[in-house]
Design a protein around this motif. Structure first.
Motif, mmCIF file in Angstrom:
data_model
loop_
_atom_site.group_PDB
_atom_site.id
_atom_site.type_symbol
_atom_site.label_atom_id
_atom_site.label_comp_id
_atom_site.label_asym_id
_atom_site.label_seq_id
_atom_site.Cartn_x
_atom_site.Cartn_y
_atom_site.Cartn_z
ATOM 1 N N THR A 220 35.137 63.112 41.500
ATOM 2 C CA THR A 220 34.884 64.513 41.149
ATOM 3 C C THR A 220 33.381 64.762 41.221
ATOM 4 O OG1 THR A 220 34.445 64.263 38.762
ATOM 5 C CG2 THR A 220 36.760 64.322 39.452
ATOM 6 N N PHE A 221 33.010 66.018 40.990
ATOM 7 C CA PHE A 221 31.591 66.364 40.895
ATOM 8 C C PHE A 221 31.215 66.858 39.503
ATOM 9 C CE2 PHE A 221 32.194 66.992 45.548
ATOM 10 C CZ PHE A 221 31.244 66.083 45.976
ATOM 11 N N ASP A 222 32.144 66.780 38.552
ATOM 12 C CA ASP A 222 31.856 67.398 37.259
ATOM 13 C C ASP A 222 32.109 66.515 36.040
ATOM 14 O OD1 ASP A 222 34.628 67.329 37.324
ATOM 15 O OD2 ASP A 222 34.877 69.509 37.410
ATOM 16 N N ASP A 223 32.515 65.267 36.234
ATOM 17 C CA ASP A 223 32.810 64.392 35.097
ATOM 18 C C ASP A 223 31.526 63.669 34.658
ATOM 19 O OD1 ASP A 223 33.783 62.599 33.209
ATOM 20 O OD2 ASP A 223 35.663 62.271 34.313
ATOM 21 N N VAL A 224 30.764 64.332 33.815
ATOM 22 C CA VAL A 224 29.472 63.796 33.371
ATOM 23 C C VAL A 224 29.651 62.476 32.633
ATOM 24 C CG1 VAL A 224 27.452 64.239 31.920
ATOM 25 C CG2 VAL A 224 28.486 66.108 33.239
ATOM 26 N N ALA A 225 30.646 62.422 31.763
ATOM 27 C CA ALA A 225 30.875 61.206 30.971
ATOM 28 C C ALA A 225 31.176 60.015 31.871
ATOM 29 C CB ALA A 225 32.020 61.432 29.986
ATOM 30 N N ALA A 226 31.993 60.245 32.900
ATOM 31 C CA ALA A 226 32.331 59.149 33.823
ATOM 32 C C ALA A 226 31.087 58.663 34.548
ATOM 33 C CB ALA A 226 33.383 59.611 34.828
ATOM 34 N N GLY A 227 30.215 59.583 34.910
ATOM 35 C CA GLY A 227 28.973 59.193 35.572
ATOM 36 C C GLY A 227 28.132 58.286 34.703
ATOM 37 N N GLY A 228 28.057 58.610 33.421
ATOM 38 C CA GLY A 228 27.306 57.777 32.490
ATOM 39 C C GLY A 228 27.920 56.400 32.339
ATOM 40 N N GLN A 229 29.252 56.347 32.293
ATOM 41 C CA GLN A 229 29.948 55.075 32.134
ATOM 42 C C GLN A 229 29.766 54.175 33.363
ATOM 43 O OE1 GLN A 229 33.929 56.396 31.380
ATOM 44 N NE2 GLN A 229 33.473 57.124 29.315
ATOM 45 N N ILE A 230 29.891 54.761 34.548
ATOM 46 C CA ILE A 230 29.732 53.971 35.772
ATOM 47 C C ILE A 230 28.306 53.438 35.879
ATOM 48 C CG2 ILE A 230 29.736 54.059 38.295
ATOM 49 C CD1 ILE A 230 31.965 56.199 38.056
ATOM 50 N N ALA A 231 27.349 54.298 35.558
ATOM 51 C CA ALA A 231 25.946 53.871 35.608
ATOM 52 C C ALA A 231 25.690 52.739 34.621
ATOM 53 C CB ALA A 231 25.026 55.050 35.313
ATOM 54 N N ALA A 232 26.253 52.861 33.425
ATOM 55 C CA ALA A 232 26.066 51.815 32.413
ATOM 56 C C ALA A 232 26.598 50.481 32.909
ATOM 57 C CB ALA A 232 26.764 52.223 31.112
ATOM 58 N N GLN A 233 27.761 50.503 33.549
ATOM 59 C CA GLN A 233 28.343 49.272 34.069
ATOM 60 C C GLN A 233 27.463 48.656 35.158
ATOM 61 O OE1 GLN A 233 32.168 50.708 35.304
ATOM 62 N NE2 GLN A 233 32.936 50.928 33.204
ATOM 63 N N MET A 234 26.924 49.515 36.008
ATOM 64 C CA MET A 234 26.051 49.005 37.066
ATOM 65 C C MET A 234 24.770 48.406 36.489
ATOM 66 S SD MET A 234 26.258 51.666 40.266
ATOM 67 C CE MET A 234 27.802 52.061 41.084
ATOM 68 N N TYR A 235 24.146 49.119 35.579
ATOM 69 C CA TYR A 235 22.919 48.609 34.974
ATOM 70 C C TYR A 235 23.183 47.293 34.248
ATOM 71 C CZ TYR A 235 20.629 53.116 35.917
ATOM 72 O OH TYR A 235 20.079 54.232 36.522
ATOM 73 N N ASP A 236 24.362 47.187 33.602
ATOM 74 C CA ASP A 236 24.716 45.948 32.914
ATOM 75 C C ASP A 236 24.884 44.783 33.895
ATOM 76 O OD1 ASP A 236 24.648 47.138 30.434
ATOM 77 O OD2 ASP A 236 26.821 47.451 30.299
ATOM 78 N N ARG A 237 25.229 45.115 35.139
ATOM 79 C CA ARG A 237 25.376 44.065 36.164
ATOM 80 C C ARG A 237 24.043 43.719 36.819
ATOM 81 N NH1 ARG A 237 30.491 46.817 37.319
ATOM 82 N NH2 ARG A 237 29.492 48.087 38.940
ATOM 83 N N GLY A 238 22.969 44.307 36.361
ATOM 84 C CA GLY A 238 21.654 43.982 36.875
ATOM 85 C C GLY A 238 21.092 44.938 37.900
ATOM 86 N N VAL A 239 21.774 46.064 38.124
ATOM 87 C CA VAL A 239 21.275 47.059 39.066
ATOM 88 C C VAL A 239 20.004 47.696 38.503
ATOM 89 C CG1 VAL A 239 21.745 49.342 40.060
ATOM 90 C CG2 VAL A 239 23.487 47.547 40.167
ATOM 91 N N ASN A 240 19.008 47.853 39.353
ATOM 92 C CA ASN A 240 17.730 48.435 38.945
ATOM 93 C C ASN A 240 17.630 49.927 39.245
ATOM 94 O OD1 ASN A 240 17.126 45.519 40.305
ATOM 95 N ND2 ASN A 240 16.017 45.756 38.370
ATOM 96 N N VAL A 241 18.331 50.363 40.307
ATOM 97 C CA VAL A 241 18.217 51.761 40.728
ATOM 98 C C VAL A 241 19.548 52.221 41.308
ATOM 99 C CG1 VAL A 241 17.283 51.019 42.962
ATOM 100 C CG2 VAL A 241 16.946 53.383 42.210
#
Length: 368
Positions: A220-241
């Motif tokens: 989707t283009f409007d699920d703000v919460a999902a965007g935050g969750q996906i980003a958190a998972q990526m950052y937790d895996r060591g993603v920098n950007v």
């Protein structure tokens, strides 16, 4: 990147101007105490999903109209539909037409079927469809009438230069991509970004990695919460950007990055469509937006209006804004990128313009 867009359509740019904001029409005005001249024409806009200040297509389109208002004598107005169906869009197009706004701009592929019908019904009106072409149904071939122009962008080239800039800044970390709907414009951002990172790794001494698990389309283009969750998972895996080409989903990713930076983490987001630097500010003027892959939407709208005023409206044409006409690139200002990085990015951009670097607009051998 150069400011503005040297249109590939400079020979044929101009529009019959759009009118104002919400329920309040706006028009050009003279100085204090001067009589306001009667507007020469009226420009109308129908917004897509989201608001007029969505930091994306709606805002970019409307800012282009406002830019044109400074140079031309016009009324302008936008209407926000109750929903995002063809019927919703058709209703507001009819409302604009009935109110005398016969130059109508619509941002986004969701308008394709509505504009297909409108261009036949309102033959004395002109239509600008950004990021789409009129179609009788979503899967049919495009059918443009002489009163309609379709505008597309080389998202893969914008993604490429953003990928180069990202790799040069991060150097040897991990990158991720969050897309909204898995549609061609979003896919091309992803593919271009990956190619840019690969180019920097192979030619500029960087070692930025993109793992398959860190390339995700949320849907989707409007699920703000999902965007935050996906980003958190990526950052937790060591993603920098993270490059977020996802509308409101991207807003969620930006919010997650801001929270982490305020706690001392070193993470970034690459914005999309417009300069999203302001959205990433977390303290004073510091922002988590490393840079943005920009489509010059505002300049496109302006150019079409200018073309109309000059009698050069490119009706019946499909126009591509790309590096060759400065239609895509990075923002004019990039506070988080060093002068050395910007110099190298400009050199790469010049090679794309000159045809020395060919950025693929399809998947190829890239990560899915």
């Amino acid at each position: 990147m150069k400011k503005g867009v040297i249109s590939l359509i400079s020979l044929a740019l101009s529009v019959t101007m759009l009118a104002g904001c919400g329920d309040n029409s706006k028009s050009g005005s003279g100085g204090a105490g001067e009589d306001k001249p009667k507007p020469n024409f009226s420009v109308g806009m129908v917004t897509d999903a989201g608001t007029i200040d969505d930091k994306s297509f709606n805002q970019g389109t409307y800012e282009g109209i406002e830019m044109a208002n400074k140079d031309f004598n016009m009324d302008y107005k936008y209407l926000k539909p109750a929903g995002t169906t063809e019927a919703d869009y058709t209703k507001e197009i009819a409302n604009l037409y009935d109110a005398g706004y016969k130059f109508i701009v619509t941002p986004g592929f969701k308008f394709e079927t509505a504009i297909f019908k409108a261009q036949e019904k309102y033959t004395d009106a002109k239509f600008v469809l950004i990021d789409g072409s009129p179609r009788p149904d979503p899967d049919a071939e495009a059918e443009l009438k002489e009163n309609t122009v379709a505008i597309y962008y080389a998202e893969h080239e914008a993604g490429f230069v953003a990928g180069v800039a990202t790799a040069l800044h991060v150097k040897d970390g991990q990158a991720g991509f969050i897309g909204g709907m898995e549609i061609p414009p979003v896919q091309k951002f992803n593919w271009g970004f990956q190619q840019g990172v690969t180019y920097a790794n192979e030619n500029l001494g960087t070692k930025l990695v993109i793992n398959q698990e860190n390339v995700i389309y949320q849907g989707t283009f409007d699920d703000v919460a999902a965007g935050g969750q996906i980003a958190a998972q990526m950052y937790d895996r060591g993603v920098n950007v993270i490059f977020a080409a996802a509308g409101g989903v991207g807003v969620g990713a930006i919010g997650e990055a801001k929270d982490r930076v305020q706690k001392g983490d070193d993470v970034w987001v690459v914005g999309v469509d417009v300069d999203q630097y302001a959205d990433g500010i977390y303290q004073d003027e510091k922002s988590v937006i490393l840079t943005s892959a920009v489509k010059k939407i505002d300049q496109s709208a302006y150019d079409m209006i200018k073309a109309e005023t000059e009698g050069k409206f490119p009706g019946g044409q499909t126009l591509i804004f790309d590096a060759s006409n400065d239609g895509v690139g990075l923002p004019e200002n990039n506070p988080n990128l060093s002068e050395d990085v910007l110099k190298q990015v400009d050199e790469v951009y010049g090679k794309i313009k000159a045809g020395e670097i060919k950025v693929a607009g399809e998947q190829g051998d890239l990560i899915k």
